[in-house]
Write an enzyme that holds these catalytic residues in place. Structure first.
Site, PDB file in Angstrom:
ATOM      1  N   GLU A 170       0.959  -1.834  -0.331  1.00  0.00           N
ATOM      2  CA  GLU A 170       0.185   0.056  -0.125  1.00  0.00           C
ATOM      3  C   GLU A 170       0.797   1.112   0.092  1.00  0.00           C
ATOM      4  O   GLU A 170       1.516   1.639   1.114  1.00  0.00           O
ATOM      5  CB  GLU A 170      -0.942  -0.046   1.167  1.00  0.00           C
ATOM      6  CG  GLU A 170      -2.442  -1.575   1.268  1.00  0.00           C
ATOM      7  CD  GLU A 170      -2.479  -1.709   2.275  1.00  0.00           C
ATOM      8  OE1 GLU A 170      -2.238  -0.379   3.945  1.00  0.00           O
ATOM      9  OE2 GLU A 170      -3.304  -2.330   2.433  1.00  0.00           O
ATOM     10  N   ASP A 408      -6.817 -12.175   1.831  1.00  0.00           N
ATOM     11  CA  ASP A 408      -6.458 -11.080   2.196  1.00  0.00           C
ATOM     12  C   ASP A 408      -5.353 -12.123   2.921  1.00  0.00           C
ATOM     13  O   ASP A 408      -5.214 -12.349   3.616  1.00  0.00           O
ATOM     14  CB  ASP A 408      -7.603 -10.017   3.420  1.00  0.00           C
ATOM     15  CG  ASP A 408      -7.194  -8.612   3.919  1.00  0.00           C
ATOM     16  OD1 ASP A 408      -5.614  -8.376   3.514  1.00  0.00           O
ATOM     17  OD2 ASP A 408      -7.156  -8.055   4.198  1.00  0.00           O
ATOM     18  N   GLU A 463      -9.769   2.635   4.089  1.00  0.00           N
ATOM     19  CA  GLU A 463      -8.776   2.408   5.277  1.00  0.00           C
ATOM     20  C   GLU A 463      -7.883   3.078   6.034  1.00  0.00           C
ATOM     21  O   GLU A 463      -7.606   2.948   7.096  1.00  0.00           O
ATOM     22  CB  GLU A 463      -8.643   0.849   5.152  1.00  0.00           C
ATOM     23  CG  GLU A 463      -7.600   0.717   4.217  1.00  0.00           C
ATOM     24  CD  GLU A 463      -6.972  -0.584   4.154  1.00  0.00           C
ATOM     25  OE1 GLU A 463      -8.026  -1.716   4.325  1.00  0.00           O
ATOM     26  OE2 GLU A 463      -5.540  -1.026   4.166  1.00  0.00           O
TER      27      GLU A 463
END
Length: 654
Positions: A170, A408, A463
Site C-alpha cells: 500500500e 487478504d 481504510e
C-alpha cells in the site's frame, strides 16, 4: 514488410519462419515509429536500451538470467524471428474501455543454451522477457535486471508499508531524483518516471506466474537495480494472519526448464493523459483461460468493515449477526448494488476456523435472503485460513451459494505466494466465484488471465483514514497515474462524513475521509474497479439523500473514456461512457483548483447534466456538496471550482 490494417477482431500477424543471422544491434520499433527497444550483444554481454520520440530514456544496460548457477546467455544471438500483430481486444471485464487495439512489432532473439529474449514495441511502450527451452526437470533461477537512466530523472519511488519484502504494498509515492533513491527501503513497482515536458515512463512487471514479483533498489548513480524476493524454504506463522518467511534460498525461483518468464514492461507516453489510457500492461497479460465467462458480474458492493458495522437508528444490536447483514442486504437492494461483503468476523479466526461460522449467523439462510433481494454475498478470509482448508473451503462456498471471496493478508510476492494467487483464481473460477485480492501484490495481469479475479487492493486506500493520514487528496490525485495504470484498484471509496485538512482525525470505529464529499463521489468515476465498494454505513448513506442518485446510477465498468485533465499530483478529470450515459469525475489535491471541462464528447442534441460539486463552504466543511441540474450540448463546458481536497461528479443523459 507491409503492415496490415487494424481490423476489429482479426489477428494480423506475420512470422518470418526462416531465421536470419543477426546484425547487432537488434531494433524493435513500435508501429507508429515512436518507441524503440534496442538489444545489443556486440561486446559479449546482452544490453538493452529504450528510446522514445527521439529521447534516449534508458542507456544500454546489461541484463541476464542465471540458471542452476550459470549466467546466460554467454554467446551472441544466433537468429532473430520477427512478428507483427494488429488486432482489437475486448476484455471479458472492461475497465476504462470495452475494446482497444493490441498492436505491436516483435522480435524473438535466440541464443545458444536454450535461451531467448522476446521483445515487443507498442505505441504506448516496450517490453521484453526471457524464454527458455531446456531439458532441465528443475532450474534454480536468478535474474540480473537494471534500469540505467540517461538522466537523473525525477521518479515517484514507491515506498511500501511493511518489513523488507513482507508488505501489503500500500505504497506512498515520494518524488525524488533517481540518484536520491540510494539508501531508501526497497520499493515495489510500478515506478513512475518524469522524463520532462510532460513525458512519462511507468515501469512494472506482467505475467508473474511461477516467479516472484519485481522490486527496486536505489544506487548512488542514475541506475536502479531490480531485486526479487528469494524463494522461501521455510515459513512461520506470526499470529493467525501473517505467514512470514523464516528461511530463504539463494535463488529467486524454482521452475521447469521450458517456460516463459515475466515481462519487463515500460509504458511510454507523450503526456500524463496517456498514462490513464495505456493498455500496455493488459495487452502483455496472458489471455483469458476461461471459456464461459457469462457468470462474471461486476457491480457495487455494500461493505461492512470500514464503517465497523456502525449502523444506528435501527431496532437491533449491530454487529456480526443475522439482523445486521440482512440490513446490509436490504440497503444493497435499495441501491441497486449486487453484493454485500461479510468481512473479518463472520467465522472463527486462524487456520482451521474458516468454515466455522459464528453462531449469530445462519449462512444458508442469509444467502437465501440475499437471493430474494437479488443481492449476492462475498466472504472475506485470510490467505492462511484459506490455504489450510483449500479444497474443502471451495466446496463449502459452492454449497452455501456465495458469489465471491475476498482473500487478504498475503503480504508477499515470492514465487510460492504468486503461485497461491494463480491457484486461488483458478479454483475460484471452477466454482464460479469472483475474487478480490487484498493485502498483497500489485496487479500483474492476473485479471485478464483469470477474469473472475476482478479487482485488487495493493493501494493506500480509504481504510488508512481509520488509523493515519496517508489516504489524503494529495495521494488521491497520484494514484490514477501510478498504481491504477497497472490494473483494477480497490480503493474502497464512499465516505459520507468528510473532513478538511485542519479538522481530520483518524478514528477507527467512526472513520471519516480527508477531502470533500464531492471528491468521494468523483472517485467512483476516476478510480477503476469492477467491484466498487460502498464503504460507509447504510445509516450515513440514508442520511445523505442528495448523494444517493449518483451512487445508484454510477457503473463499475466502462465502454469509453476521455481524459479531460491530467496534471500528475495536482488534478485529474475524466469522462467515461456506459451505454448512452456519460459520467464525469474530477479530483484535486489539497490545493484548490478551477476546472473548465469540454463536453465535446457528447453527440448531437440536448442532454440533461446533473452535477455534484463542492458547496460554497466545502473549504471549511468537507460535507458541503451542491447539486444542480441543467441542459447542455456538446458545445458547452463544465466550469467548476474545486475546494482544497475537492472534487466534482456529473451524470449526463440524453
Amino acid at each position: 514488410m507491409k503492415i496490415p490494417n487494424l481490423r476489429q477482431g482479426i489477428l494480423a500477424s506475420t512470422l518470418l519462419l526462416s531465421p536470419s543471422l543477426t546484425a547487432a544491434p537488434v531494433e524493435i520499433t513500435s508501429p507508429d515509429g515512436t518507441n524503440v527497444l534496442t538489444v545489443d550483444d556486440s561486446d559479449g554481454s546482452i544490453r538493452y536500451a529504450i528510446t522514445s520520440a527521439g529521447q534516449e530514456v534508458v542507456a544500454p544496460t546489461p541484463i541476464g538470467i542465471t540458471l542452476n548457477g550459470t549466467a546466460l546467455p554467454h554467446s551472441k544471438a544466433k537468429a532473430v524471428r520477427e512478428n507483427q500483430v494488429r488486432e482489437t481486444v475486448k476484455p471479458v471485464v472492461p475497465t476504462f474501455s470495452a475494446s482497444f487495439p493490441d498492436a505491436f512489432n516483435e522480435k524473438w532473439i535466440q541464443f545458444d543454451d536454450g535461451v531467448s529474449l522476446r521483445c515487443r514495441a507498442y505505441d504506448d511502450g516496450v517490453a521484453f522477457r526471457w524464454e527458455t527451452s531446456r531439458n532441465d526437470e528443475e532450474m534454480e533461477v536468478n535474474e540480473d535486471l537494471r534500469i540505467s537512466f540517461t538522466e537523473d530523472f525525477p521518479v515517484f519511488f514507491p515506498a511500501p508499508n511493511g518489513d523488507g519484502f513482507f508488505s501489503h504494498q500500500e505504497c506512498l509515492y515520494p518524488r525524488m531524483k533517481v540518484s536520491e533513491t540510494a539508501g531508501k527501503k526497497n520499493a515495489s513497482v510500478p515506478l513512475l518516471v518524469e522524463r520532462g515536458d510532460d513525458r512519462w515512463m511507468l515501469v512494472s512487471d506482467v505475467n508473474v506466474e511461477g516467479y516472484p514479483g519485481m522490486w527496486l533498489e536505489g544506487t548512488d548513480s542514475t541506475t536502479i537495480q531490480a531485486v526479487f524476493p528469494p524463494y522461501p524454504l521455510e515459513t512461520k506463522l506470526d499470529g493467525h494472519l501473517n505467514l512470514k518467511v523464516a528461511k530463504a534460498a539463494d535463488y529467486i525461483a524454482r521452475t521447469k526448464g521450458t517456460r516463459t518468464f515475466p515481462w519487463r514492461a515500460f509504458a511510454l507516453t507523450d503526456d500524463a493523459a496517456g498514462l490513464l489510457t495505456s493498455t500496455l500492461f493488459y495487452n502483455l497479460a496472458e489471455p483469458s483461460r476461461l471459456k464461459n465467462t457469462e457468470w462474471i458480474r461486476p457491480g457495487l458492493v455494500a461493505w461492512d468493515w470500514w464503517n465497523a458495522n456502525n449502523i444506528y437508528g435501527v431496532p437491533f444490536r449491530a454487529g456480526f449477526n443475522q439482523e445486521t447483514y440482512k440490513h446490509y442486504i436490504d440497503f444493497a437492494s435499495e441501491m441497486g448494488a449486487g453484493y454485500i461483503i461479510l468481512d473479518e468476523g463472520w467465522s472463527k479466526p486462524g487456520p482451521g476456523g474458516l468454515l466455522e461460522v459464528v453462531p449469530e449467523i445462519d449462512m444458508p439462510a442469509l444467502v437465501k435472503y440475499g437471493h430474494s433481494k437479488k443481492v449476492d454475498i462475498i466472504l472475506w478470509m485470510g490467505s492462511v485460513a484459506l490455504e489450510h482448508d483449500f479444497d474443502r473451503a471451495f466446496d463449502q462456498f459452492s454449497e452455501w451459494g456465495i458469489a465471491g471471496i475476498k482473500v487478504d493478508f498475503m503480504q508477499r510476492d515470492d514465487q510460492v505466494m504468486m503461485d497461491f494467487l494463480y491457484r486461488t483464481a483458478e479454483e475460484a473460477a471452477k466454482h464460479r466465484l469472483l475474487v478480490d485480492f487484498h493485502g498483497g501484490s500489485k496487479p500483474t495481469g492476473l485479471s485478464r488471465t483469470w477474469p473472475n479475479m476482478v479487482t485488487t487492493e495493493s493501494v493506500c486506500g480509504l481504510e488508512q483514514n481509520k488509523w493515519g493520514g496517508d489516504a489524503n487528496p494529495d495521494m488521491a490525485v497520484l494514484l490514477p497515474f501510478t498504481r491504477m495504470v497497472v490494473g483494477p484498484m480497490d480503493y474502497t471509496p464512499g465516505a459520507m462524513v468528510n473532513q478538511q485538512k485542519n479538522t481530520f482525525r483518524p478514528m477507527n470505529d467512526t472513520p471519516t475521509s480527508q477531502g470533500t464529499r464531492a471528491q468521494q463521489l468523483a472517485m467512483y468515476v476516476v478510480y477503476l474497479s469492477p467491484l466498487q465498494m460502498l464503504a460507509d454505513s447504510p445509516t450515513h448513506y440514508r442520511r445523505n439523500p442528495e448523494s444517493l442518485p449518483f451512487l445508484k446510477a454510477v457503473p463499475t465498468t466502462w465502454d469509453e473514456t476521455r481524459v479531460l485533465k491530467a496534471d500528475v499530483g495536482r488534478c485529474v478529470a475524466v469522462a467515461r461512457r456506459k451505454g448512452n450515459e456519460w459520467f464525469i469525475g474530477g479530483l484535486t489535491s489539497w490545493e484548490a483548483c478551477d476546472l473548465e471541462l469540454p463536453l465535446d464528447f457528447l453527440g448531437t442534441g440536448s442532454f440533461e447534466m446533473t452535477v455534484w460539486k463542492d458547496g460554497i463552504n466545502a473549504d471549511r466543511n468537507g460535507n458541503d456538496v451542491a447539486v444542480e441540474t441543467r441542459s447542455v450540448a456538446a458545445k458547452d463546458r463544465l466550469t467548476v471550482h474545486l475546494a482544497p481536497g475537492g472534487g466534482v461528479a456529473a451524470m449526463i443523459r440524453k
